[in-house]
Design a protein around this motif. Structure first.
Motif, PDB file in Angstrom:
ATOM      1  N   ALA A 191     -28.629  58.682  28.854  1.00 50.10           N
ATOM      2  CA  ALA A 191     -27.318  59.115  28.560  1.00 50.10           C
ATOM      3  C   ALA A 191     -27.387  59.756  27.021  1.00 50.10           C
ATOM      4  O   ALA A 191     -26.898  60.545  26.655  1.00 50.10           O
ATOM      5  CB  ALA A 191     -26.553  58.070  28.693  1.00 50.10           C
ATOM      6  N   TYR A 192     -27.826  58.930  26.141  1.00 47.26           N
ATOM      7  CA  TYR A 192     -28.082  59.359  24.659  1.00 47.26           C
ATOM      8  C   TYR A 192     -28.965  60.779  24.450  1.00 47.26           C
ATOM      9  O   TYR A 192     -28.093  61.527  23.827  1.00 47.26           O
ATOM     10  CB  TYR A 192     -28.739  58.111  24.001  1.00 47.26           C
ATOM     11  CG  TYR A 192     -28.958  58.754  22.566  1.00 47.26           C
ATOM     12  CD1 TYR A 192     -27.854  58.256  21.707  1.00 47.26           C
ATOM     13  CD2 TYR A 192     -30.273  59.131  21.885  1.00 47.26           C
ATOM     14  CE1 TYR A 192     -27.971  58.728  20.218  1.00 47.26           C
ATOM     15  CE2 TYR A 192     -30.289  59.421  20.517  1.00 47.26           C
ATOM     16  CZ  TYR A 192     -29.351  59.048  19.834  1.00 47.26           C
ATOM     17  OH  TYR A 192     -29.238  59.444  18.277  1.00 47.26           O
ATOM     18  N   ASP A 193     -30.046  60.794  25.250  1.00 51.69           N
ATOM     19  CA  ASP A 193     -30.696  61.985  24.969  1.00 51.69           C
ATOM     20  C   ASP A 193     -29.897  63.122  25.350  1.00 51.69           C
ATOM     21  O   ASP A 193     -30.048  64.156  24.866  1.00 51.69           O
ATOM     22  CB  ASP A 193     -31.932  62.043  25.746  1.00 51.69           C
ATOM     23  CG  ASP A 193     -33.056  60.892  25.395  1.00 51.69           C
ATOM     24  OD1 ASP A 193     -32.721  60.609  24.061  1.00 51.69           O
ATOM     25  OD2 ASP A 193     -33.984  60.504  25.914  1.00 51.69           O
ATOM     26  N   CYS A 194     -29.190  63.029  26.744  1.00 53.90           N
ATOM     27  CA  CYS A 194     -28.288  64.183  27.021  1.00 53.90           C
ATOM     28  C   CYS A 194     -27.124  64.514  26.060  1.00 53.90           C
ATOM     29  O   CYS A 194     -26.878  65.726  25.980  1.00 53.90           O
ATOM     30  CB  CYS A 194     -27.788  63.920  28.385  1.00 53.90           C
ATOM     31  SG  CYS A 194     -29.168  64.006  29.660  1.00 53.90           S
ATOM     32  N   VAL A 195     -26.468  63.482  25.390  1.00 53.77           N
ATOM     33  CA  VAL A 195     -25.445  63.734  24.507  1.00 53.77           C
ATOM     34  C   VAL A 195     -26.020  64.284  23.389  1.00 53.77           C
ATOM     35  O   VAL A 195     -25.691  65.393  22.762  1.00 53.77           O
ATOM     36  CB  VAL A 195     -24.807  62.330  24.061  1.00 53.77           C
ATOM     37  CG1 VAL A 195     -23.994  62.668  22.790  1.00 53.77           C
ATOM     38  CG2 VAL A 195     -23.878  61.931  25.174  1.00 53.77           C
ATOM     39  N   MET A 196     -27.244  64.023  22.847  1.00 49.42           N
ATOM     40  CA  MET A 196     -27.919  64.690  21.575  1.00 49.42           C
ATOM     41  C   MET A 196     -28.099  66.121  22.119  1.00 49.42           C
ATOM     42  O   MET A 196     -28.266  66.999  21.263  1.00 49.42           O
ATOM     43  CB  MET A 196     -29.092  63.866  21.380  1.00 49.42           C
ATOM     44  CG  MET A 196     -28.585  62.408  20.622  1.00 49.42           C
ATOM     45  SD  MET A 196     -27.444  62.455  19.447  1.00 49.42           S
ATOM     46  CE  MET A 196     -28.294  63.394  17.961  1.00 49.42           C
ATOM     47  N   ALA A 197     -28.442  66.239  23.463  1.00 50.82           N
ATOM     48  CA  ALA A 197     -29.135  67.787  23.850  1.00 50.82           C
ATOM     49  C   ALA A 197     -27.786  68.466  23.629  1.00 50.82           C
ATOM     50  O   ALA A 197     -27.945  69.502  23.193  1.00 50.82           O
ATOM     51  CB  ALA A 197     -29.547  67.752  25.102  1.00 50.82           C
ATOM     52  N   CYS A 198     -26.678  68.056  24.075  1.00 49.76           N
ATOM     53  CA  CYS A 198     -25.226  68.664  23.865  1.00 49.76           C
ATOM     54  C   CYS A 198     -25.098  69.162  22.478  1.00 49.76           C
ATOM     55  O   CYS A 198     -24.284  70.233  22.330  1.00 49.76           O
ATOM     56  CB  CYS A 198     -24.086  67.781  24.430  1.00 49.76           C
ATOM     57  SG  CYS A 198     -23.953  67.773  26.198  1.00 49.76           S
ATOM     58  N   LEU A 199     -25.499  68.592  21.730  1.00 47.82           N
ATOM     59  CA  LEU A 199     -25.177  68.864  20.140  1.00 47.82           C
ATOM     60  C   LEU A 199     -26.373  69.766  19.625  1.00 47.82           C
ATOM     61  O   LEU A 199     -25.960  70.536  18.889  1.00 47.82           O
ATOM     62  CB  LEU A 199     -25.259  67.522  19.341  1.00 47.82           C
ATOM     63  CG  LEU A 199     -24.310  66.390  19.744  1.00 47.82           C
ATOM     64  CD1 LEU A 199     -24.307  65.345  18.946  1.00 47.82           C
ATOM     65  CD2 LEU A 199     -22.673  67.062  19.608  1.00 47.82           C
ATOM     66  N   ARG A 200     -27.672  69.604  19.914  1.00 49.98           N
ATOM     67  CA  ARG A 200     -28.698  70.613  19.680  1.00 49.98           C
ATOM     68  C   ARG A 200     -28.683  71.985  19.812  1.00 49.98           C
ATOM     69  O   ARG A 200     -28.554  72.757  19.378  1.00 49.98           O
ATOM     70  CB  ARG A 200     -29.957  69.913  19.906  1.00 49.98           C
ATOM     71  CG  ARG A 200     -30.592  68.971  19.025  1.00 49.98           C
ATOM     72  CD  ARG A 200     -31.869  68.301  19.157  1.00 49.98           C
ATOM     73  NE  ARG A 200     -32.185  68.148  20.450  1.00 49.98           N
ATOM     74  CZ  ARG A 200     -31.917  66.808  21.027  1.00 49.98           C
ATOM     75  NH1 ARG A 200     -31.432  66.000  20.332  1.00 49.98           N
ATOM     76  NH2 ARG A 200     -32.514  66.554  22.528  1.00 49.98           N
ATOM     77  N   GLN A 201     -28.438  71.922  21.296  1.00 52.11           N
ATOM     78  CA  GLN A 201     -28.265  73.302  21.817  1.00 52.11           C
ATOM     79  C   GLN A 201     -26.639  73.358  22.514  1.00 52.11           C
ATOM     80  O   GLN A 201     -26.472  73.048  23.652  1.00 52.11           O
ATOM     81  CB  GLN A 201     -29.220  73.258  23.175  1.00 52.11           C
ATOM     82  CG  GLN A 201     -28.884  74.760  23.777  1.00 52.11           C
ATOM     83  CD  GLN A 201     -30.248  74.865  24.731  1.00 52.11           C
ATOM     84  OE1 GLN A 201     -31.047  74.082  24.985  1.00 52.11           O
ATOM     85  NE2 GLN A 201     -30.223  76.285  25.515  1.00 52.11           N
ATOM     86  N   PRO A 202     -25.713  73.793  21.630  1.00 49.31           N
ATOM     87  CA  PRO A 202     -24.255  73.554  22.024  1.00 49.31           C
ATOM     88  C   PRO A 202     -24.090  73.782  23.393  1.00 49.31           C
ATOM     89  O   PRO A 202     -24.398  74.873  23.901  1.00 49.31           O
ATOM     90  CB  PRO A 202     -23.553  74.312  21.073  1.00 49.31           C
ATOM     91  CG  PRO A 202     -24.466  74.364  20.059  1.00 49.31           C
ATOM     92  CD  PRO A 202     -25.773  74.518  20.328  1.00 49.31           C
ATOM     93  N   CYS A 203     -23.889  72.971  24.436  1.00 47.77           N
ATOM     94  CA  CYS A 203     -23.325  73.091  25.873  1.00 47.77           C
ATOM     95  C   CYS A 203     -22.288  71.941  26.111  1.00 47.77           C
ATOM     96  O   CYS A 203     -22.250  70.845  25.406  1.00 47.77           O
ATOM     97  CB  CYS A 203     -24.694  73.271  26.755  1.00 47.77           C
ATOM     98  SG  CYS A 203     -25.426  71.581  26.506  1.00 47.77           S
ATOM     99  N   GLY A 204     -21.972  71.936  27.324  1.00 45.09           N
ATOM    100  CA  GLY A 204     -21.192  71.188  27.932  1.00 45.09           C
ATOM    101  C   GLY A 204     -21.966  70.249  29.035  1.00 45.09           C
ATOM    102  O   GLY A 204     -23.306  70.692  29.412  1.00 45.09           O
TER     103      GLY A 204
END
Length: 174
Positions: free
Chosen positions: A87-100
């Motif tokens: 869950a944490y990794d996916c939220v951080m991925a949403c920020l690094r590579q802007p996506c939803g």
């Protein structure tokens, strides 16, 4: 399963708030665009230095299900320990590579059993050039539960889709 009309409308409001920017600034997340989502709306400010996803703004509807104010609470403390890192990794991925991210997630309920709900997560910024927060709309109206049950724990998502907002999507997934 298909995204609900609420999820699609939430993304449309987010898109209108961002204008020509890659994602909206938090100051653009205003009542003009988001009033109809306010009850089931939250902002999380992920901690980039440790695994934590604290709520910084929480709609009043969450109290109905969790029986507590979530402001300042780490979302991960509500989740099954087995899925916290993902869950944490996916939220951080949403920020690094802007996506939803859109997902259907069951929650175990105090009355026994599970209740499905829909998450729509999108990146925002707090006055920075990069995304550093996420906005979330949660749709609890997927099940027919009356009265509304008390949620005990967030389980692993059963439906999971990245939302490409123009920058592709990460390789990790649920």
């Amino acid at each position: 399963m298909v995204r609900s009309a609420q999820s699609l409308a939430f993304e449309e409001a987010w898109d209108a708030a961002r204008g020509e920017a890659p994602f909206p600034d938090r100051s653009n997340i205003d009542l003009k665009h988001f009033a109809k989502f306010a009850r089931w709306f939250a902002i999380i400010e992920p901690d980039p230095n440790r695994m934590a996803l604290p709520f910084t703004l929480v709609g009043s509807g969450f109290f109905d299900f969790l029986k507590t104010d979530l402001t300042g609470v780490d979302y991960l403390s509500l989740a099954d320990p087995a899925i916290r890192q993902l869950a944490y990794d996916c939220v951080m991925a949403c920020l690094r590579q802007p996506c939803g991210l859109w997902q259907i997630t069951p929650a175990s309920i105090a009355e026994g059993g599970f209740m499905p709900y829909e998450y729509t997560i999108l990146p925002i910024s707090k006055g920075k050039a990069e995304a550093d927060h996420i906005v979330i709309h949660v749709n609890f109206e997927l099940g027919t539960f009356a009265p509304k049950p008390h949620v005990d724990r967030v389980e692993h998502s059963t439906v999971w889709h990245w939302l490409d907002i123009g920058f592709g999507v990460p390789a990790i997934g649920g």
